[in-house]
Scaffold this motif. Sequence first.
Motif, PDB file in Angstrom:
ATOM      1  N   PHE A 202      -2.004   4.232  -3.825  1.00  0.00           N
ATOM      2  CA  PHE A 202      -1.817   3.218  -4.859  1.00  0.00           C
ATOM      3  C   PHE A 202      -1.556   1.863  -4.215  1.00  0.00           C
ATOM      4  O   PHE A 202      -1.150   1.788  -3.055  1.00  0.00           O
ATOM      5  CB  PHE A 202      -0.612   3.565  -5.743  1.00  0.00           C
ATOM      6  CG  PHE A 202      -0.729   4.883  -6.443  1.00  0.00           C
ATOM      7  CD1 PHE A 202      -1.524   5.028  -7.570  1.00  0.00           C
ATOM      8  CD2 PHE A 202      -0.060   6.003  -5.955  1.00  0.00           C
ATOM      9  CE1 PHE A 202      -1.642   6.254  -8.209  1.00  0.00           C
ATOM     10  CE2 PHE A 202      -0.167   7.236  -6.585  1.00  0.00           C
ATOM     11  CZ  PHE A 202      -0.962   7.364  -7.708  1.00  0.00           C
TER      12      PHE A 202
ATOM     13  N   LYS B 141       3.124  -4.350 -11.028  1.00  0.00           N
ATOM     14  CA  LYS B 141       2.164  -3.407 -11.610  1.00  0.00           C
ATOM     15  C   LYS B 141       1.486  -2.650 -10.480  1.00  0.00           C
ATOM     16  O   LYS B 141       1.200  -3.209  -9.430  1.00  0.00           O
ATOM     17  CB  LYS B 141       1.126  -4.160 -12.445  1.00  0.00           C
ATOM     18  CG  LYS B 141       0.122  -3.233 -13.146  1.00  0.00           C
ATOM     19  CD  LYS B 141      -0.809  -4.042 -14.026  1.00  0.00           C
ATOM     20  CE  LYS B 141      -2.025  -3.246 -14.453  1.00  0.00           C
ATOM     21  NZ  LYS B 141      -1.727  -2.258 -15.504  1.00  0.00           N
ATOM     22  N   THR B 142       1.261  -1.364 -10.734  1.00  0.00           N
ATOM     23  CA  THR B 142       0.610  -0.524  -9.731  1.00  0.00           C
ATOM     24  C   THR B 142      -0.837  -0.291 -10.123  1.00  0.00           C
ATOM     25  O   THR B 142      -1.145  -0.085 -11.299  1.00  0.00           O
ATOM     26  CB  THR B 142       1.363   0.813  -9.615  1.00  0.00           C
ATOM     27  OG1 THR B 142       2.698   0.537  -9.203  1.00  0.00           O
ATOM     28  CG2 THR B 142       0.701   1.728  -8.602  1.00  0.00           C
ATOM     29  N   PHE B 143      -1.713  -0.333  -9.131  1.00  0.00           N
ATOM     30  CA  PHE B 143      -3.127  -0.068  -9.341  1.00  0.00           C
ATOM     31  C   PHE B 143      -3.547   1.136  -8.517  1.00  0.00           C
ATOM     32  O   PHE B 143      -2.996   1.377  -7.441  1.00  0.00           O
ATOM     33  CB  PHE B 143      -3.977  -1.269  -8.903  1.00  0.00           C
ATOM     34  CG  PHE B 143      -3.705  -2.515  -9.698  1.00  0.00           C
ATOM     35  CD1 PHE B 143      -4.440  -2.801 -10.830  1.00  0.00           C
ATOM     36  CD2 PHE B 143      -2.693  -3.390  -9.317  1.00  0.00           C
ATOM     37  CE1 PHE B 143      -4.180  -3.950 -11.575  1.00  0.00           C
ATOM     38  CE2 PHE B 143      -2.428  -4.537 -10.055  1.00  0.00           C
ATOM     39  CZ  PHE B 143      -3.182  -4.820 -11.185  1.00  0.00           C
ATOM     40  N   LYS B 144      -4.524   1.884  -9.064  1.00  0.00           N
ATOM     41  CA  LYS B 144      -5.123   2.942  -8.275  1.00  0.00           C
ATOM     42  C   LYS B 144      -6.021   2.282  -7.239  1.00  0.00           C
ATOM     43  O   LYS B 144      -6.661   1.275  -7.547  1.00  0.00           O
ATOM     44  CB  LYS B 144      -5.986   3.805  -9.212  1.00  0.00           C
ATOM     45  CG  LYS B 144      -5.865   5.280  -8.968  1.00  0.00           C
ATOM     46  CD  LYS B 144      -6.651   6.030  -9.998  1.00  0.00           C
ATOM     47  CE  LYS B 144      -7.471   7.073  -9.277  1.00  0.00           C
ATOM     48  NZ  LYS B 144      -8.104   8.020 -10.178  1.00  0.00           N
TER      49      LYS B 144
ATOM     50  N   ARG C 299       0.714  -1.434  -5.053  1.00  0.00           N
ATOM     51  CA  ARG C 299       1.725  -2.015  -5.948  1.00  0.00           C
ATOM     52  C   ARG C 299       1.755  -3.526  -5.736  1.00  0.00           C
ATOM     53  O   ARG C 299       1.874  -4.000  -4.617  1.00  0.00           O
ATOM     54  CB  ARG C 299       3.099  -1.411  -5.677  1.00  0.00           C
ATOM     55  CG  ARG C 299       4.178  -2.001  -6.595  1.00  0.00           C
ATOM     56  CD  ARG C 299       5.341  -1.053  -6.797  1.00  0.00           C
ATOM     57  NE  ARG C 299       5.941  -0.657  -5.541  1.00  0.00           N
ATOM     58  CZ  ARG C 299       6.856   0.305  -5.424  1.00  0.00           C
ATOM     59  NH1 ARG C 299       7.270   0.962  -6.489  1.00  0.00           N
ATOM     60  NH2 ARG C 299       7.352   0.614  -4.258  1.00  0.00           N
TER      61      ARG C 299
ATOM     62  N   HIS D 234       0.857  -1.181   0.000  1.00  0.00           N
ATOM     63  CA  HIS D 234       0.000   0.000   0.000  1.00  0.00           C
ATOM     64  C   HIS D 234       0.897   1.236   0.000  1.00  0.00           C
ATOM     65  O   HIS D 234       1.780   1.349   0.826  1.00  0.00           O
ATOM     66  CB  HIS D 234      -0.888  -0.025   1.246  1.00  0.00           C
ATOM     67  CG  HIS D 234      -1.731   1.198   1.424  1.00  0.00           C
ATOM     68  ND1 HIS D 234      -2.907   1.373   0.743  1.00  0.00           N
ATOM     69  CD2 HIS D 234      -1.565   2.295   2.188  1.00  0.00           C
ATOM     70  CE1 HIS D 234      -3.433   2.541   1.092  1.00  0.00           C
ATOM     71  NE2 HIS D 234      -2.633   3.122   1.967  1.00  0.00           N
ATOM     72  N   ILE D 235       0.665   2.136  -0.943  1.00  0.00           N
ATOM     73  CA  ILE D 235       1.495   3.336  -1.045  1.00  0.00           C
ATOM     74  C   ILE D 235       0.603   4.553  -0.906  1.00  0.00           C
ATOM     75  O   ILE D 235      -0.384   4.682  -1.621  1.00  0.00           O
ATOM     76  CB  ILE D 235       2.212   3.384  -2.411  1.00  0.00           C
ATOM     77  CG1 ILE D 235       3.130   2.170  -2.550  1.00  0.00           C
ATOM     78  CG2 ILE D 235       2.980   4.677  -2.577  1.00  0.00           C
ATOM     79  CD1 ILE D 235       3.657   1.994  -3.943  1.00  0.00           C
TER      80      ILE D 235
END
Lengths: 314, 188
Positions: B38, B54-57, B40, B29-30
């Motif tokens: 985001f 891959k990063t997700f919103k 990741r 969690h970012i």
Amino acid sequence: MQLAILKKRAELLSATRHFFNSRGVLEVNTPVLAPAGSTDPLLDSFVTQLEGGSTPSQLLYLQTSPEFYMKRLLAEGSGAIYQLGPCFRNGELSQRHNPEFLMLEWYRPDWKLSELEAECCALFDELLGVASYQRRTYREAFIEFVGLDPFKTSLAELRRTCVAVSGIDAEQLDRDGCLDLLLSHKLEPALKNLGRVILYEFPASQAALAQIHQDAYGNPVASRFELYINGLELANAYQELTSASEQATRFEADNAQRHALGKPQVTADAKLVAALEKGLPDCSGIAVGFDRLVMLACDAASLDEVQTFSAYRW
Amino acid sequence: MANYATNEFKGGLKFMLDGDPCSMLDIEHIKPGKGQAFTRVKFRNLSTGRVGEKTFKVGENVEAADVMDTDMEYLYTDGEFWHFMKTDGSFEQIGADAKALGDTSKWLKEQEVYLVTLYNGAPISVTAPNFIVLPVAETDPGLKGDTAQGGSKPATLPTGAVVRVPLFVNEGDLLKIDTRTGEYVSRA
């Protein structure tokens, strides 16, 4: 949880209180549970209900920061104040986040942001040992570590860079979303090797409750700085917004953006706006994630290691 | 197929990415203090075996992948397919091709149980047990007296795999091998 960490935390709390007491800053406690919350579209509050007894039921928010109440004290003439208290942010749980955490926040009436920055560095020198601080504007750091100008680069180009860096579906990211992604995926990792870094002059769109001015290139920027230590975001400071009408406008804009994001509306603090109308002294203010500070002091890899019972161990 | 939102992401979750089934390895969690959040994800592509990121919103969805891990016993090969049988009593048989078998071909042994990953009912990968016992098909003669230390030599197994073994190992000896590293553990 090790006893050594418990003791270190207690020492740091005591040293922090000593630091402020010796500088004539008053310790205060403001409500953690209140009928108004943060409207910030990117922060989610825990919401609960006051009911029972003889009071009419009422929606209440666990505070994401003590900012509003502390500013109301400032407007009433409290002078310099600090607070060490719990804050709550919903949906935040990771190595560096916990839904409940300890915040250190303080305000300096009549101080410029640069004076507050010096005091913040003095506090960290006191708590973590003396070290040097590097200063970079947001723009300089992006040019150096991300390879683009955050103000001049087109949205299409920002999105392309985001895809290349992270594989994200970037079509749904706005300008600030792209910058946040590049900050967390490129800039923060680069800061890991740089020790203590002060990042300042954030884009005006990321001003939150800070004043706005123009940088040397004519870009509108927030009078705001963030302090990173080894890539860990530790402190966030503002030259505080004092205009009541501007504050009311930002509350409304926040709730409009929340609506666009499909998030619930948050009751804005009308009494803060009233306090600003009455007159908030020119001041600068700063918030420090105290658990993260303990992390650094104990050389811990996660917040979980330095909180007595994190959400992972409830 | 079901969807998973970012708050349901966890290690081992099977999801579709660009047409390939993938398995999540690590989720981060970012969230900057004043910025967008985001998620990741580090994942393994189950078709290619490759690891990616891959990063997700936060709030974004991924499609679930119809992937199932099944214990199956290895039976035989007809040269084109390697045939496995379910161990659940159904005796159901499935043939995996060379691509699905991958490097596990080095550790194949009749009647041994393997983890066969099925995607839409077809095998996409075969995982060997962590340790397997196989005989030595070919190696230089053992040196008498040299039972503990000293150098190593190559030994070829019936599957064609070559492992480094101590000098005292002889042809026909049974070896315990760690299939994750391909290293000799002991004589069995």
